[in-house]
Motif scaffolding. Sequence first.
Motif, PDB file in Angstrom:
ATOM      1  N   THR A 131       9.536  -7.777  -4.289  1.00 44.26           N
ATOM      2  CA  THR A 131       9.914  -7.124  -5.544  1.00 44.26           C
ATOM      3  C   THR A 131       9.219  -7.770  -6.727  1.00 44.26           C
ATOM      4  O   THR A 131       8.678  -7.085  -7.604  1.00 44.26           O
ATOM      5  N   VAL A 132       9.229  -9.083  -6.759  1.00 48.59           N
ATOM      6  CA  VAL A 132       8.556  -9.812  -7.834  1.00 48.59           C
ATOM      7  C   VAL A 132       7.062  -9.526  -7.800  1.00 48.59           C
ATOM      8  O   VAL A 132       6.441  -9.246  -8.834  1.00 48.59           O
ATOM      9  N   PHE A 133       6.479  -9.592  -6.614  1.00 44.94           N
ATOM     10  CA  PHE A 133       5.049  -9.345  -6.500  1.00 44.94           C
ATOM     11  C   PHE A 133       4.701  -7.917  -6.908  1.00 44.94           C
ATOM     12  O   PHE A 133       3.688  -7.683  -7.578  1.00 44.94           O
ATOM     13  N   GLY A 134       5.545  -6.961  -6.534  1.00 39.12           N
ATOM     14  CA  GLY A 134       5.292  -5.579  -6.933  1.00 39.12           C
ATOM     15  C   GLY A 134       5.284  -5.403  -8.430  1.00 39.12           C
ATOM     16  O   GLY A 134       4.461  -4.650  -8.985  1.00 39.12           O
ATOM     17  N   GLY A 135       6.171  -6.129  -9.129  1.00 41.47           N
ATOM     18  CA  GLY A 135       6.173  -6.071 -10.581  1.00 41.47           C
ATOM     19  C   GLY A 135       4.900  -6.655 -11.181  1.00 41.47           C
ATOM     20  O   GLY A 135       4.346  -6.109 -12.145  1.00 41.47           O
ATOM     21  N   ILE A 136       4.435  -7.749 -10.587  1.00 41.24           N
ATOM     22  CA  ILE A 136       3.177  -8.353 -11.049  1.00 41.24           C
ATOM     23  C   ILE A 136       2.004  -7.398 -10.827  1.00 41.24           C
ATOM     24  O   ILE A 136       1.143  -7.215 -11.692  1.00 41.24           O
ATOM     25  N   MET A 137       1.987  -6.771  -9.657  1.00 34.71           N
ATOM     26  CA  MET A 137       0.917  -5.828  -9.330  1.00 34.71           C
ATOM     27  C   MET A 137       0.914  -4.657 -10.313  1.00 34.71           C
ATOM     28  O   MET A 137      -0.155  -4.234 -10.799  1.00 34.71           O
ATOM     29  N   ALA A 177       0.820  -1.203   0.000  1.00 36.21           N
ATOM     30  CA  ALA A 177       0.000   0.000   0.000  1.00 36.21           C
ATOM     31  C   ALA A 177       0.856   1.255   0.000  1.00 36.21           C
ATOM     32  O   ALA A 177       0.565   2.237  -0.708  1.00 36.21           O
ATOM     33  N   GLU A 178       1.929   1.240   0.773  1.00 35.95           N
ATOM     34  CA  GLU A 178       2.838   2.388   0.807  1.00 35.95           C
ATOM     35  C   GLU A 178       3.489   2.606  -0.548  1.00 35.95           C
ATOM     36  O   GLU A 178       3.718   3.739  -0.969  1.00 35.95           O
ATOM     37  N   ARG A 179       3.772   1.527  -1.247  1.00 32.56           N
ATOM     38  CA  ARG A 179       4.382   1.644  -2.567  1.00 32.56           C
ATOM     39  C   ARG A 179       3.395   2.178  -3.590  1.00 32.56           C
ATOM     40  O   ARG A 179       3.748   2.979  -4.467  1.00 32.56           O
ATOM     41  N   LEU A 180       2.144   1.762  -3.487  1.00 31.16           N
ATOM     42  CA  LEU A 180       1.136   2.106  -4.491  1.00 31.16           C
ATOM     43  C   LEU A 180       0.498   3.474  -4.278  1.00 31.16           C
ATOM     44  O   LEU A 180      -0.059   4.054  -5.214  1.00 31.16           O
ATOM     45  N   LYS A 181       0.563   4.020  -3.071  1.00 34.43           N
ATOM     46  CA  LYS A 181      -0.240   5.195  -2.762  1.00 34.43           C
ATOM     47  C   LYS A 181       0.176   6.445  -3.532  1.00 34.43           C
ATOM     48  O   LYS A 181      -0.595   7.399  -3.619  1.00 34.43           O
ATOM     49  N   ALA A 182       1.361   6.454  -4.124  1.00 38.90           N
ATOM     50  CA  ALA A 182       1.778   7.600  -4.923  1.00 38.90           C
ATOM     51  C   ALA A 182       1.002   7.692  -6.226  1.00 38.90           C
ATOM     52  O   ALA A 182       0.871   8.777  -6.807  1.00 38.90           O
ATOM     53  N   THR A 183       0.465   6.580  -6.686  1.00 38.42           N
ATOM     54  CA  THR A 183      -0.217   6.544  -7.983  1.00 38.42           C
ATOM     55  C   THR A 183      -1.644   6.032  -7.912  1.00 38.42           C
ATOM     56  O   THR A 183      -2.381   6.119  -8.901  1.00 38.42           O
ATOM     57  N   HIS A 184      -2.058   5.505  -6.766  1.00 35.78           N
ATOM     58  CA  HIS A 184      -3.391   4.916  -6.637  1.00 35.78           C
ATOM     59  C   HIS A 184      -4.032   5.278  -5.299  1.00 35.78           C
ATOM     60  O   HIS A 184      -3.327   5.571  -4.320  1.00 35.78           O
ATOM     61  N   ARG A 185      -5.363   5.247  -5.277  1.00 30.66           N
ATOM     62  CA  ARG A 185      -6.086   5.351  -4.015  1.00 30.66           C
ATOM     63  C   ARG A 185      -6.284   3.927  -3.505  1.00 30.66           C
ATOM     64  O   ARG A 185      -6.992   3.120  -4.105  1.00 30.66           O
ATOM     65  N   VAL A 186      -5.630   3.624  -2.394  1.00 31.91           N
ATOM     66  CA  VAL A 186      -5.581   2.257  -1.886  1.00 31.91           C
ATOM     67  C   VAL A 186      -6.528   2.114  -0.698  1.00 31.91           C
ATOM     68  O   VAL A 186      -6.460   2.884   0.268  1.00 31.91           O
ATOM     69  N   HIS A 187      -7.392   1.110  -0.770  1.00 40.67           N
ATOM     70  CA  HIS A 187      -8.384   0.841   0.269  1.00 40.67           C
ATOM     71  C   HIS A 187      -7.956  -0.431   1.005  1.00 40.67           C
ATOM     72  O   HIS A 187      -8.055  -1.538   0.472  1.00 40.67           O
TER      73      HIS A 187
END
Length: 315
Positions: free
Chosen positions: A303-309, A82-92
């Motif tokens: 890292t791998v999962f983040g790339g998939i996401m 969530a911390e990684r994604l919040k710069a580009t997405h609204r995370v619930h």
Amino acid sequence: MLYPRSLGRSTLRALVIASVAAAALGGAVLVATEASAAPAPVVAAPSPFVSDRLSVEVVGSGPDVILIPGFGCSREVWRAEAERLKATHRVHLVQLAGFAGEPWSHGDGPFVQPVVDELARYIRDGGLQDAAVVGHSMGGMSALMLAQQHPELVGKVMTVDSLPFFSALFGPTATVESAKPFADQAAAGMLAQDDASFRSGQAMQAAGLARDPATREKMVEWTAAGDRHAMAAAIREVMTTDLRPGLATMSVPVWAPYASDADGGAPAAMADALWTREYASLPGVKLIRVDGSRHFIMNDQPTVFGGIMDQFLAE
């Protein structure tokens, strides 16, 4: 997802009061004219989402991503992502009632379907559009149920190390009926154990579910803090819910990353065969094996999962 020892290690593999707080109500604004002064219309902000089944913390801005934790777990299992994604997405970040110390007021159930109903209400009332719904383990099952029952509310789904029928782990001939005795046994065992025995059992099982030591420790803390009646109700439903009949008619895109670990986890060939077989009737499903991980893929291989996401959200 943690289970009582009566389930056996072979079954361990697959197993919003919201912080979307509304803005304060605008006060009436008086507009003066020569003849009279009349208040401007007052527009009320949406009420915060309140549920006794789940709560949601919202971070970031952008396209909507809903993250659902698995059996017994806290929303914190998704914190790093969530911390990684919040710069580009609204995370619930969803937290389920009865898990990880959250209050539970529903006795022995039901559990999963009410969660799905409340997720649908959260999306609908919040006006979310084309939300990407990502769930781990039981959370993945809930995401798949949501997409089957309310396809108009879901843009895409990711089920992380989650099968459409968890009891398929007992073998290809397993059915809901054949799984019921095992489900009842699992629920009864969970309710019967004293706190020390339960915690000890969870600690023993944690190694089979995650390679990451910190994740193992958190898993034990979360399940030890959970409400046993909630967890017993949940495990019984998880083991007796078969979503495979609804796969063939699904229109929502589904990605299904799954774990493989040559050092104490599921061998690649076994994992490939199981996921391919169980998702065979789902048109266009994207199966992705993540090597070097156990059940908690996002923590074992971040890292791998983040790339998939990132790929999933970009499509």
